[in-house]
Design a protein around this motif. Structure first.
Motif, PDB file in Angstrom:
ATOM      1  N   HIS A 200      52.394  39.513  53.777  1.00 41.18           N
ATOM      2  CA  HIS A 200      53.505  38.565  53.878  1.00 41.18           C
ATOM      3  C   HIS A 200      54.585  39.040  54.850  1.00 41.18           C
ATOM      4  O   HIS A 200      54.675  40.207  55.184  1.00 41.18           O
TER       5      HIS A 200
ATOM      6  N   GLU B 116      59.458  35.356  54.401  1.00 39.47           N
ATOM      7  CA  GLU B 116      58.669  34.529  53.481  1.00 39.47           C
ATOM      8  C   GLU B 116      58.963  34.924  52.028  1.00 39.47           C
ATOM      9  O   GLU B 116      59.095  34.058  51.148  1.00 39.47           O
TER      10      GLU B 116
ATOM     11  N   LYS C 171      62.521  33.713  51.098  1.00 42.27           N
ATOM     12  CA  LYS C 171      62.526  32.259  50.903  1.00 42.27           C
ATOM     13  C   LYS C 171      61.883  31.841  49.584  1.00 42.27           C
ATOM     14  O   LYS C 171      62.194  30.788  49.043  1.00 42.27           O
ATOM     15  N   SER C 172      61.003  32.680  49.035  1.00 38.83           N
ATOM     16  CA  SER C 172      60.301  32.325  47.800  1.00 38.83           C
ATOM     17  C   SER C 172      61.116  32.617  46.535  1.00 38.83           C
ATOM     18  O   SER C 172      60.687  32.281  45.436  1.00 38.83           O
TER      19      SER C 172
END
Length: 157
Positions: free
Chosen positions: A50, A54, A57-58
């Motif tokens: 990843h 990312e 943002k999760s």
């Protein structure tokens, strides 16, 4: 760890005899004045698939812990506490504001099981770290990529 599976623990000759396993050469000591103890040298986690962005943002609500200090680990149980020297809140997938006076508290094996994402930004930090145990301090290095842990106890927020 090999392919995400813990294969062994740190052992010196004495602890390996007690646990009836092979020694890993992990007996270290501060100087000739101290007995050797099983302890870390270079501890790291390999990079994952990843991106750091990312992972951030999760996260709906969480803590981005950048630098740790003053850690304690209770070896047998694996319980730990670490002071977050530098960190920030993550709210709705964005780093928002800095936090201070925060600790993360957990159990090492459980937290490893609760890792749900690993970034590709591995960095080895080779400077100035010490592993303290039974009144001794020996130099160590460590490193890891950005990781997302699904749950951990945060104190002080």
């Amino acid at each position: 760890m090999e392919n995400g599976i813990l294969r062994s623990y740190l052992h010196d000759r004495i602890s390996s005899e007690y646990y009836k396993t092979k020694p890993t050469g992990s007996g270290r000591r501060e100087s000739f004045r101290y007995p050797p103890l099983p302890r870390m040298r270079n501890t790291y986690m390999l990079a994952g698939p990843h991106k750091k962005e990312e992972i951030i943002k999760s996260v709906k609500k969480g803590l981005y812990a950048e630098f740790f200090t003053n850690g304690q680990v209770f070896i047998g149980a694996g319980d730990f506490t670490f002071y977050v020297k530098s960190g920030a809140l993550i709210e709705d997938g964005k780093i928002t504001r800095p936090v201070k006076d925060v600790n993360v508290i957990g159990n090492g094996p459980k937290v490893l099981r609760d890792i749900v994402m690993v970034a590709d930004d591995f960095k080895m930090d080779e400077g100035g770290w010490t592993c303290g145990k039974n009144g001794q301090g020996v130099p160590v290095s460590l490193g890891l990529p950005t990781v997302k842990v699904s749950k951990i106890t945060v104190g002080g927020v």
